[in-house]
Design an enzyme around this catalytic site. Structure first.
Site, PDB file in Angstrom:
ATOM      1  N   HIS A 131     -63.104  -3.521 -30.740  1.00 57.81           N
ATOM      2  CA  HIS A 131     -63.546  -3.937 -32.079  1.00 57.81           C
ATOM      3  C   HIS A 131     -64.923  -3.335 -32.319  1.00 57.81           C
ATOM      4  CE1 HIS A 131     -60.220  -6.724 -32.119  1.00 57.81           C
ATOM      5  NE2 HIS A 131     -60.630  -7.221 -30.971  1.00 57.81           N
TER       6      HIS A 131
ATOM      7  N   ALA B 124     -62.599 -12.697 -30.796  1.00 56.99           N
ATOM      8  CA  ALA B 124     -62.615 -11.452 -30.029  1.00 56.99           C
ATOM      9  C   ALA B 124     -63.822 -10.573 -30.333  1.00 56.99           C
ATOM     10  CB  ALA B 124     -61.338 -10.676 -30.324  1.00 56.99           C
TER      11      ALA B 124
ATOM     12  N   ASN C 212     -57.388 -11.119 -37.394  1.00 58.96           N
ATOM     13  CA  ASN C 212     -58.334 -12.237 -37.285  1.00 58.96           C
ATOM     14  C   ASN C 212     -59.785 -11.765 -37.233  1.00 58.96           C
ATOM     15  OD1 ASN C 212     -56.448 -14.531 -37.088  1.00 58.96           O
ATOM     16  ND2 ASN C 212     -55.720 -13.392 -35.319  1.00 58.96           N
TER      17      ASN C 212
HETATM   18  N1  LIG Z   1     -59.913 -15.200 -33.898  1.00 62.70           N
HETATM   19  C1  LIG Z   1     -59.536 -14.270 -33.034  1.00 62.70           C
HETATM   20  O1  LIG Z   1     -60.329 -13.402 -32.635  1.00 62.70           O
HETATM   21  C2  LIG Z   1     -58.122 -14.292 -32.502  1.00 62.70           C
HETATM   22  C3  LIG Z   1     -57.806 -13.460 -31.418  1.00 62.70           C
HETATM   23  C4  LIG Z   1     -56.516 -13.509 -30.917  1.00 62.70           C
HETATM   24  C5  LIG Z   1     -55.550 -14.321 -31.506  1.00 62.70           C
HETATM   25  N2  LIG Z   1     -55.873 -15.100 -32.570  1.00 62.70           N
HETATM   26  C6  LIG Z   1     -54.857 -15.950 -33.222  1.00 62.70           C
HETATM   27  O2  LIG Z   1     -54.682 -17.120 -32.456  1.00 62.70           O
HETATM   28  C7  LIG Z   1     -53.382 -17.640 -32.698  1.00 62.70           C
HETATM   29  C8  LIG Z   1     -52.714 -17.989 -31.380  1.00 62.70           C
HETATM   30  O3  LIG Z   1     -52.626 -16.834 -30.561  1.00 62.70           O
HETATM   31  P1  LIG Z   1     -51.728 -16.838 -29.224  1.00 62.70           P
HETATM   32  O4  LIG Z   1     -51.993 -15.556 -28.509  1.00 62.70           O
HETATM   33  O5  LIG Z   1     -51.918 -18.124 -28.501  1.00 62.70           O
HETATM   34  O6  LIG Z   1     -50.273 -16.801 -29.879  1.00 62.70           O
HETATM   35  P2  LIG Z   1     -48.877 -17.237 -29.231  1.00 62.70           P
HETATM   36  O7  LIG Z   1     -47.825 -16.665 -30.086  1.00 62.70           O
HETATM   37  O8  LIG Z   1     -48.863 -16.968 -27.776  1.00 62.70           O
HETATM   38  O9  LIG Z   1     -48.872 -18.836 -29.405  1.00 62.70           O
HETATM   39  C9  LIG Z   1     -48.795 -19.515 -30.622  1.00 62.70           C
HETATM   40  C10 LIG Z   1     -48.078 -20.837 -30.352  1.00 62.70           C
HETATM   41  O10 LIG Z   1     -48.246 -21.709 -31.462  1.00 62.70           O
HETATM   42  C11 LIG Z   1     -46.976 -22.298 -31.748  1.00 62.70           C
HETATM   43  N3  LIG Z   1     -46.944 -22.645 -33.182  1.00 62.70           N
HETATM   44  C12 LIG Z   1     -46.806 -21.819 -34.226  1.00 62.70           C
HETATM   45  N4  LIG Z   1     -46.833 -22.521 -35.374  1.00 62.70           N
HETATM   46  C13 LIG Z   1     -46.998 -23.818 -35.022  1.00 62.70           C
HETATM   47  C14 LIG Z   1     -47.085 -25.026 -35.759  1.00 62.70           C
HETATM   48  N5  LIG Z   1     -47.016 -25.036 -37.090  1.00 62.70           N
HETATM   49  N6  LIG Z   1     -47.268 -26.177 -35.072  1.00 62.70           N
HETATM   50  C15 LIG Z   1     -47.340 -26.180 -33.728  1.00 62.70           C
HETATM   51  N7  LIG Z   1     -47.255 -25.064 -32.969  1.00 62.70           N
HETATM   52  C16 LIG Z   1     -47.068 -23.908 -33.622  1.00 62.70           C
HETATM   53  C17 LIG Z   1     -45.952 -21.244 -31.370  1.00 62.70           C
HETATM   54  O11 LIG Z   1     -44.705 -21.829 -31.104  1.00 62.70           O
HETATM   55  C18 LIG Z   1     -46.575 -20.657 -30.108  1.00 62.70           C
HETATM   56  O12 LIG Z   1     -46.208 -21.415 -28.974  1.00 62.70           O
HETATM   57  C19 LIG Z   1     -52.621 -16.575 -33.500  1.00 62.70           C
HETATM   58  O13 LIG Z   1     -52.610 -16.940 -34.869  1.00 62.70           O
HETATM   59  C20 LIG Z   1     -53.466 -15.342 -33.299  1.00 62.70           C
HETATM   60  O14 LIG Z   1     -53.346 -14.470 -34.410  1.00 62.70           O
HETATM   61  C21 LIG Z   1     -57.137 -15.102 -33.057  1.00 62.70           C
END
Ligand SMILES: NC(=O)c1ccc[n+]([C@@H]2O[C@H](COP(=O)([O-])OP(=O)(O)OC[C@H]3O[C@@H](n4cnc5c(N)ncnc54)[C@H](O)[C@@H]3O)[C@@H](O)[C@H]2O)c1
Length: 273
Positions: free
Chosen positions: A226, A130, A196
Site C-alpha cells: 500500500h 493494513a 478497504n
Molecule cells: N480495513 C482493512 O485494512 C481491511 C484489511 C483486510 C480485510 N478487511 C475486511 O475485513 C473483513 C473480514 O475479512 P476476513 O479476511 O476475516 O474475511 P473472511 O471472508 O475470512 O471472513 C468473513 C466472515 O464473516 C462472516 N460474515 C459475513 N457476513 C456476516 C454477517 N452479516 N453476520 C455474521 N457473519 C458474517 C462470513 O461468513 C465469514 O466467516 C472483510 O470485509 C475484509 O474486506 C479490511
C-alpha cells in the site's frame, strides 16, 4: 472488558487466537456468527480459544449481541454485516470498530451510520487496518484541502474473483499491471473486498470522490503493498507499506489483524497510542 466480535472468518479467528494468548483474558467474549458457523465456533471457543475470555456467548443476530452488554464491538465480517448490525449498535450507544471500511463508500450507509452514532452516542471507529500514516493524513485533513493518491498492489491470486479477471490475464502476468484507475468511491464499488485501504484513506483525507486510486496485480510483489502520497499546505507525505499476507486469506494483510488487536488493547490500556 466485554468484547463483541462480528464474524468468524480469517480476521475474527486470528483476533480471537491473539486474545487467547493474553496477557489477560477478557471478562466476556460475545461472537455474532452465521447460524451454520455456530458449531465450529463453539468447538473453537471450548478448545484452543478457551483462554480468550472468562466467559463467552455465541449469538446470530443484532438483538442477541445487544443483550450481551458489550463495552466494544469489532466488526470483521463484511459490508453486509456493517449494514445489518452497525446502525442498531451505534444507536444503542456502543462503540463499533469497523474493519470492512469499504462499506462506507455507500453514501447512504455512511449517512445512516453517522446519524445512528449521533442519536445513540456510539462511535464508529475506523482502524488503520493494513495501512499506516492515517494519523498524519487525518491531521492534514483538518487543515483543509489535501491531495491524496493511493496505489494498492497485490499478487494476481489475490485479485481472483474480482473484475480484475476481465481487465488483465492474471495467469500469465509477468510484471506489474495497473488494471484499475479511479476514485476511492469507484474502487470500493467494484472491488469491495479489496478497497478497504482506499476507503480508510478517503475518510481520513480528501473524501471518496477526491482520493485517486490505482489497483495493481504484480506477480513479483513482496506482499500486499500500500503506497500513498498526500500533499497539503502543511506537509507532503509519502507512505509505503509492504505487508505480509495473512495465512488464512490472500486478500488480507496480517498487520490488519494486529491493527484490530491494538484497538482492543487501547481500550484496556492506561496509555493509548
Ligand atoms: N480495513 C482493512 O485494512 C481491511 C484489511 C483486510 C480485510 N478487511 C475486511 O475485513 C473483513 C473480514 O475479512 P476476513 O479476511 O476475516 O474475511 P473472511 O471472508 O475470512 O471472513 C468473513 C466472515 O464473516 C462472516 N460474515 C459475513 N457476513 C456476516 C454477517 N452479516 N453476520 C455474521 N457473519 C458474517 C462470513 O461468513 C465469514 O466467516 C472483510 O470485509 C475484509 O474486506 C479490511
Amino acid at each position: 472488558m466485554r468484547l463483541g466480535v462480528i464474524g468468524f472468518g480469517n480476521i475474527a479467528r486470528s483476533l480471537m487466537a491473539l486474545l487467547a494468548e493474553g496477557p489477560a483474558p477478557l471478562a466476556h467474549l460475545a461472537v455474532l456468527c452465521k447460524p451454520e458457523q455456530r458449531d465450529a465456533l463453539q468447538n473453537r471457543l471450548d478448545t484452543d480459544l478457551a483462554d480468550a475470555a472468562q466467559s463467552h456467548a455465541i449469538v446470530t443476530d443484532t438483538a442477541g449481541l445487544l443483550a450481551e452488554r458489550c463495552d466494544l464491538i469489532v466488526e470483521c465480517a463484511g459490508h453486509s454485516a456493517v449494514r445489518a448490525h452497525g446502525p442498531a449498535l451505534l444507536e444503542a450507544g456502543l462503540d463499533v470498530v469497523v474493519v470492512s471500511v469499504g462499506a462506507l463508500a455507500d453514501q447512504t450507509l455512511e449517512d445512516t451510520l453517522r446519524a445512528a452514532a449521533r442519536k445513540g452516542g456510539g462511535r464508529l471507529i475506523v482502524p488503520p487496518g493494513a495501512v499506516g500514516g492515517v494519523d498524519m493524513l487525518a491531521a492534514l485533513g483538518t487543515a483543509g484541502a489535501v491531495d491524496v493518491r493511493y496505489r494498492g498492489t497485490k499478487r494476481p491470486a489475490a485479485w481472483r474473483g474480482t473484475p480484475a479477471e476481465k481487465a488483465v490475464d492474471l495467469d500469465t502476468l509477468d510484471g506489474p499491471s495497473v488494471f484499475f484507475s479511479g476514485t476511492a468511491r469507484e474502487a470500493a464499488a467494484h472491488y469491495p473486498k479489496n478497497a478497504n485501504v482506499a476507503a480508510t484513506l478517503a475518510l481520513a483525507g480528501a473524501g471518496f470522490e477526491k482520493t485517486q486510486v490505482e489497483l495493481v496485480a504484480d506477480p513479483e510483489t513482496p506482499g500486499n503493498v500500500h503506497q500513498f502520497e498526500a500533499v497539503s499546505p502543511l506537509a507532503r507525505i509519502s507512505v509505503r507499506i509492504e505487508n505480509q499476507v495473512s495465512g488464512g486469506n490472500a486478500r488480507t494483510s496480517a498487520a490488519t489483524i494486529h491493527s484490530v488487536l491494538r484497538e482492543v488493547r487501547n481500550r484496556q490500556a492506561a496509555v493509548v497510542l
